[in-house]
Structures are given as structure tokens and as C-alpha cells.
Design a protein around this motif. Structure first.
Motif, PDB file in Angstrom:
ATOM      1  N   GLU A   1    -102.288  32.411 -85.775  1.00 18.23           N
ATOM      2  CA  GLU A   1    -103.633  32.143 -86.278  1.00 18.23           C
ATOM      3  C   GLU A   1    -104.605  33.242 -85.851  1.00 18.23           C
ATOM      4  O   GLU A   1    -105.455  33.671 -86.639  1.00 18.23           O
ATOM      5  N   ARG A   2    -104.473  33.708 -84.613  1.00 17.04           N
ATOM      6  CA  ARG A   2    -105.340  34.781 -84.150  1.00 17.04           C
ATOM      7  C   ARG A   2    -105.035  36.089 -84.887  1.00 17.04           C
ATOM      8  O   ARG A   2    -105.956  36.858 -85.200  1.00 17.04           O
ATOM      9  N   LEU A   3    -103.763  36.335 -85.180  1.00 20.55           N
ATOM     10  CA  LEU A   3    -103.401  37.533 -85.937  1.00 20.55           C
ATOM     11  C   LEU A   3    -104.040  37.520 -87.327  1.00 20.55           C
ATOM     12  O   LEU A   3    -104.476  38.563 -87.832  1.00 20.55           O
ATOM     13  N   VAL A   4    -104.105  36.350 -87.944  1.00 26.73           N
ATOM     14  CA  VAL A   4    -104.757  36.247 -89.250  1.00 26.73           C
ATOM     15  C   VAL A   4    -106.241  36.598 -89.135  1.00 26.73           C
ATOM     16  O   VAL A   4    -106.793  37.324 -89.978  1.00 26.73           O
ATOM     17  N   ASN A   5    -106.885  36.105 -88.090  1.00 24.21           N
ATOM     18  CA  ASN A   5    -108.302  36.441 -87.877  1.00 24.21           C
ATOM     19  C   ASN A   5    -108.493  37.942 -87.682  1.00 24.21           C
ATOM     20  O   ASN A   5    -109.421  38.546 -88.244  1.00 24.21           O
ATOM     21  N   LEU A   6    -107.618  38.546 -86.888  1.00 22.40           N
ATOM     22  CA  LEU A   6    -107.708  39.989 -86.657  1.00 22.40           C
ATOM     23  C   LEU A   6    -107.428  40.763 -87.945  1.00 22.40           C
ATOM     24  O   LEU A   6    -108.041  41.799 -88.210  1.00 22.40           O
ATOM     25  N   TYR A   7    -106.507  40.249 -88.742  1.00 23.33           N
ATOM     26  CA  TYR A   7    -106.186  40.885 -90.031  1.00 23.33           C
ATOM     27  C   TYR A   7    -107.412  40.887 -90.932  1.00 23.33           C
ATOM     28  O   TYR A   7    -107.720  41.889 -91.592  1.00 23.33           O
ATOM     29  N   ARG A   8    -108.128  39.776 -90.981  1.00 24.24           N
ATOM     30  CA  ARG A   8    -109.320  39.682 -91.832  1.00 24.24           C
ATOM     31  C   ARG A   8    -110.476  40.520 -91.307  1.00 24.24           C
ATOM     32  O   ARG A   8    -111.397  40.840 -92.050  1.00 24.24           O
ATOM     33  N   GLN A   9    -110.403  40.856 -90.027  1.00 23.92           N
ATOM     34  CA  GLN A   9    -111.397  41.775 -89.449  1.00 23.92           C
ATOM     35  C   GLN A   9    -110.964  43.231 -89.569  1.00 23.92           C
ATOM     36  O   GLN A   9    -111.608  44.116 -89.003  1.00 23.92           O
ATOM     37  N   THR A  10    -109.878  43.470 -90.284  1.00 21.22           N
ATOM     38  CA  THR A  10    -109.278  44.808 -90.488  1.00 21.22           C
ATOM     39  C   THR A  10    -108.872  45.464 -89.177  1.00 21.22           C
ATOM     40  O   THR A  10    -108.852  46.685 -89.063  1.00 21.22           O
ATOM     41  N   LYS A  11    -108.496  44.669 -88.192  1.00 25.02           N
ATOM     42  CA  LYS A  11    -108.032  45.211 -86.923  1.00 25.02           C
ATOM     43  C   LYS A  11    -106.513  45.307 -86.854  1.00 25.02           C
ATOM     44  O   LYS A  11    -105.971  45.889 -85.913  1.00 25.02           O
ATOM     45  N   VAL A  12    -105.842  44.725 -87.825  1.00 21.79           N
ATOM     46  CA  VAL A  12    -104.387  44.789 -87.903  1.00 21.79           C
ATOM     47  C   VAL A  12    -103.989  45.880 -88.885  1.00 21.79           C
ATOM     48  O   VAL A  12    -104.575  45.992 -89.967  1.00 21.79           O
ATOM     49  N   VAL A  13    -103.002  46.674 -88.490  1.00 24.51           N
ATOM     50  CA  VAL A  13    -102.473  47.707 -89.379  1.00 24.51           C
ATOM     51  C   VAL A  13    -101.254  47.124 -90.101  1.00 24.51           C
ATOM     52  O   VAL A  13    -100.308  46.669 -89.472  1.00 24.51           O
ATOM     53  N   GLY A  14    -101.276  47.137 -91.433  1.00 28.62           N
ATOM     54  CA  GLY A  14    -100.177  46.555 -92.184  1.00 28.62           C
ATOM     55  C   GLY A  14    -100.414  45.084 -92.452  1.00 28.62           C
ATOM     56  O   GLY A  14    -101.546  44.600 -92.465  1.00 28.62           O
ATOM     57  N   GLY A  15     -99.339  44.344 -92.662  1.00 28.18           N
ATOM     58  CA  GLY A  15     -99.441  42.935 -93.022  1.00 28.18           C
ATOM     59  C   GLY A  15     -99.188  42.005 -91.857  1.00 28.18           C
ATOM     60  O   GLY A  15     -98.772  42.418 -90.773  1.00 28.18           O
ATOM     61  N   VAL A  16     -99.455  40.715 -92.084  1.00 25.13           N
ATOM     62  CA  VAL A  16     -99.174  39.655 -91.110  1.00 25.13           C
ATOM     63  C   VAL A  16     -98.191  38.692 -91.756  1.00 25.13           C
ATOM     64  O   VAL A  16     -98.403  38.215 -92.875  1.00 25.13           O
ATOM     65  N   PHE A  17     -97.110  38.412 -91.057  1.00 23.73           N
ATOM     66  CA  PHE A  17     -96.023  37.599 -91.591  1.00 23.73           C
ATOM     67  C   PHE A  17     -95.902  36.343 -90.727  1.00 23.73           C
ATOM     68  O   PHE A  17     -95.452  36.411 -89.588  1.00 23.73           O
ATOM     69  N   ARG A  18     -96.295  35.214 -91.286  1.00 25.71           N
ATOM     70  CA  ARG A  18     -96.365  33.981 -90.493  1.00 25.71           C
ATOM     71  C   ARG A  18     -95.115  33.122 -90.624  1.00 25.71           C
ATOM     72  O   ARG A  18     -94.371  33.206 -91.601  1.00 25.71           O
ATOM     73  N   SER A  19     -94.935  32.275 -89.607  1.00 26.97           N
ATOM     74  CA  SER A  19     -93.832  31.313 -89.609  1.00 26.97           C
ATOM     75  C   SER A  19     -94.351  29.893 -89.700  1.00 26.97           C
ATOM     76  O   SER A  19     -93.681  28.956 -89.269  1.00 26.97           O
ATOM     77  N   LEU A  20     -95.548  29.716 -90.278  1.00 26.39           N
ATOM     78  CA  LEU A  20     -96.188  28.408 -90.322  1.00 26.39           C
ATOM     79  C   LEU A  20     -95.266  27.360 -90.941  1.00 26.39           C
ATOM     80  O   LEU A  20     -94.841  27.480 -92.086  1.00 26.39           O
ATOM     81  N   GLY A  21     -94.959  26.330 -90.176  1.00 26.54           N
ATOM     82  CA  GLY A  21     -94.107  25.254 -90.660  1.00 26.54           C
ATOM     83  C   GLY A  21     -92.657  25.372 -90.260  1.00 26.54           C
ATOM     84  O   GLY A  21     -91.887  24.416 -90.424  1.00 26.54           O
TER      85      GLY A  21
END
Length: 386
Positions: free
Chosen positions: A74-94
Motif C-alpha cells: 500500500e505504501r509503494l502505491v502511494n510512493l508510485y503516485r507521488q512519482t517516487k517509484v521508478v518503473g511499475g508496482v506489482f501487488r499481491s493483493l488477495g
């Protein structure tokens, strides 16, 4: 005795010729379903299996890994939306229970190689959230020093072999590790994860077939999460259950409820015990569901309406485990809230640490490609600097 008789005698198990290979009895079941998904009685919500050897402190440790995995993502998604992540975010939700429960069943000396959504297994192996955050941000203090992203890194000391993007290719790599361990007289088990789509690759077949023939202690855990990117599983394999593929390699298969963290632990523990006793390879199919797309940029328009919401309401692995812990009086809600708050504090501290990490020096990308004690780094020629 004629030549034909001699040949027949050699082939016969009762003859005096070559010693016959040991084969499992014909009546032995090939697919074990003890921990497969079960429907809850009418009107009751799903919980977890009660057939377990886990102690209360172990159950709470499993809970922390589950919550840590979800909160980090969840925190990685927030950082991704703040453009602080390089590349994509791949979640295991569920599907967090599949990775956490299976990895928790291994011994510290054992090895595993995940795929990109098995973050929970990485945490069980001792990787800290700060390493994940710095890696996703491509920071200099990250495990790969900014050379790669997400969980494309490894730690031999912790028994964690970093995955690559080519699905299926880590299965022959793990097979090679186990063959090397056998030659060194080491009794370790290797766990390799694969998705339902990755099971259709040639590398999956080659690696598992070699492990089966050589009777190497390899566990392949196949995550049936309903979609290979956007392709429904029914359109990329003809079998109903992925565990049916075990028959093609002459190895046992298991079907496990991938959203029951206790079931995932128990079936992997049994498979590891079988493999460690030189029982050879084992295939486990975990029935689960990925509630997020391939990555954050995937809008999941290919998913039927209401499907994701149904899984969230009726079969969330953390909800099920919390229900189990309450029903069996393992921990009150206050204790679970305390564990969650502690995980959240660790995440806050680790995000701050990762954000304070500098970006890598571009020149460092030339190092570590080859053994630099033998080959100098391929730096930009001086003639091109102007």
C-alpha cells in the motif's frame, strides 16, 4: 537359456539381472487434496484449517508477515503516485497467504526463488522493508545499487535467489542449485514459485523434468490466480487443475487453498519433508486470486463486473486469518492492532531511510557486470565525453 529369455529375465523384477528401479505403488494417490479449498457451511464465513502444528507465537508471526506485506505494498502505491517509484508496482493483493505460508514452512538453510508478486516470501527470508523501498526507488542504498527495480535482487546468505522477468527461468536455476548442493553433501530444499501462465513456458518443463528425473528436492509452487496478465487461465491451459501436470513428470501434486495461510504452511511443510528425504520433486497448486492487475498501470477492464468485489468480501486471506485467530482465542483484536501498529512504525521509518538515500552515481552502472577483479568496468571512452 536363449537370448530372448535372458533379456526378459533382465527386465523382470523377479529376475537376477539388473536391479529394478523403485516405483511408487500404483494405488498411491498422485494429487493430494487434504488442504484444498472447501466451501464454508451455509451462512458462515471462511476461516482457516484447524489441522496445524503451529504454536500461538508462530501464528502471530505469520499474521505480522501478512500485514507487513499488505502495508508495504500500500505504501509503494502511494510512493508510485507521488512519482517516487521508478518503473511499475506489482501487488499481491488477495494472495499474500500463499507466499507467506509456504516460505514460513522452510528451514533457514533452504532456498527459495519468488516471482514478482511473492513479496511476503521475501520478508520471511529476512529482507527488510527498507531494502524493498530503496530498490523500488532505484536508490544507491538499495540491494542492487539502483541497477534494477522491485524484487530483482537476491541474497545468497539468506537463501533468497532473485527472480528475473523471464517467467519459468528460475526453475532450472533452482534445480541447478539443488544439484550442486547434493554434490556438496548438503541437504537443502528449494522452493520455486511460478504463475499459471508461466507454467506454459519451456523453461518450466525443462527445469521440473530434470528435477523429477534426478529426484532433486525441488518444490514448485504454482499460483492459480485466474489471470496470466489479462488472459484467463482457461484460455492458456487445458487442464482444470494445475496440479494435474504433476503426472507428466511422475511426481506427487497437491492442491491447497492459497488464501488459507495455515493450509499453505502445512502442505509446504509436508512437501519439504518428502523432498528432504530424497523423495524428489513436488508440485503444489495454490488456488488463490489476484485482486489487482498485472501492475498499477493495468486497469483490469478484462475482469467481469463484480468478480474482484466478491473475492474481497468473501475470501480475503487476512480477514480469514483474523477470523481464525479470534475463533480460537489466539489473540484479541487489541493484540492484532498492536502488531499492525508496530509494522506500520517500521514501514514509516524505512520509507524515511529509503527517501534519504542518494541516487546512484551513473558510473557505478558499469561495475558488477563482470567480476571486476578480472575484467575492468566498461566505462565510457574518453573520446566520447565531449
Amino acid at each position: 537359456m536363449s537370448d530372448n529369455a535372458t533379456t526378459e529375465e533382465k527386465r523382470s523384477p523377479s529376475g537376477k539381472g539388473r536391479r529394478p528401479r523403485r516405483r511408487p505403488p500404483r494405488h498411491e494417490p498422485r494429487i493430494f487434496t487434504k488442504y484444498a479449498p472447501r466451501r464454508a457451511p451455509d451462512g458462515q464465513a471462511l476461516s482457516c484449517t484447524t489441522d496445524t502444528s503451529l504454536k500461538a507465537e508462530q501464528l502471530l508471526e505469520l499474521y505480522r508477515y501478512l500485514k507487513l506485506t499488505r502495508l508495504v505494498e500500500e505504501r509503494l502505491v502511494n510512493l508510485y503516485r507521488q512519482t517516487k517509484v521508478v518503473g511499475g508496482v506489482f501487488r499481491s493483493l488477495g494472495q499474500e497467504a500463499t507466499a507467506v505460508g509456504s516460505a514460513y514452512a522452510l528451514q533457514p538453510k533452504d532456498f527459495l526463488t519468488p516471482i514478482i508478486r511473492d513479496l511476503g516470501a521475501v520478508f520471511v527470508k529476512g529482507i527488510r522493508p527498507r531494502e524493498i523501498f530503496a530498490q523500488y526507488m532505484a536508490k544507491a542504498w538499495g540491494p542492487s545499487g539502483g541497477r534494477d527495480l522491485n524484487i530483482h535482487f537476491g541474497s545468497m546468505d539468506k537463501g533468497f535467489i532473485g527472480p528475473i522477468s523471464h517467467l519459468g527461468d528460475m526453475i532450472p536455476v533452482m534445480t541447478g542449485i539443488l544439484l550442486g548442493a547434493r554434490m556438496q553433501k548438503k541437504r537443502i530444499v528449494g522452493l520455486a514459485y511460478i504463475g499459471d501462465g508461466g507454467m506454459s513456458t519451456g523453461a518450466f518443463h525443462e527445469g521440473l523434468n530434470f528435477a523429477a528425473v534426478q529426484r532433486l528436492p525441488l518444490i514448485v509452487l504454482a499460483e492459480y490466480n485466474h489471470y496470466a496478465y489479462s488472459t484467463p487461465t482457461s484460455l492458456q491451459t487445458a487442464v482444470r487443475d494445475l496440479a494435474e501436470k504433476a503426472a507428466g513428470y511422475g511426481i506427487p501434486g497437491h492442491i491447497v487453498d492459497g488464501n488459507d495461510v495455515i493450509a499453505c504452511y502445512e502442505v509446504t511443510k509436508r512437501a519439504a519433508e518428502t523432498a528432504r528425504r530424497h523423495g524428489g520433486a513436488v508440485l503444489i497448486e495454490a488456488k488463490t486470486y489476484r485482486r489487482k492487475g498485472h501492475a498499477e498501470h493495468d486497469d483490469q477492464r478484462y475482469v467481469p463486473k463484480g468478480e474482484i468485489e466478491w473475492w474481497e468480501k468473501h475470501n480475503d486471506p487476512i480477514d480469514r486469518f483474523e477470523r481464525f485467530l479470534a475463533e480460537h482465542q489466539v489473540a484479541a483484536k487489541e493484540k492484532l492492532d498492536e502488531i499492525t501498529a508496530d509494522a506500520q512504525r517500521e514501514i514509516d521509518e524505512d520509507v524515511e531511510w529509503a527517501e534519504s538515500s542518494p541516487m546512484p552515481d551513473p558510473e557505478q552502472a558499469a561495475y558488477g557486470v563482470f567480476d571486476n577483479t578480472l575484467v575492468p568496468p566498461a566505462l565510457r571512452p574518453k573520446v566520447l565525453e565531449n
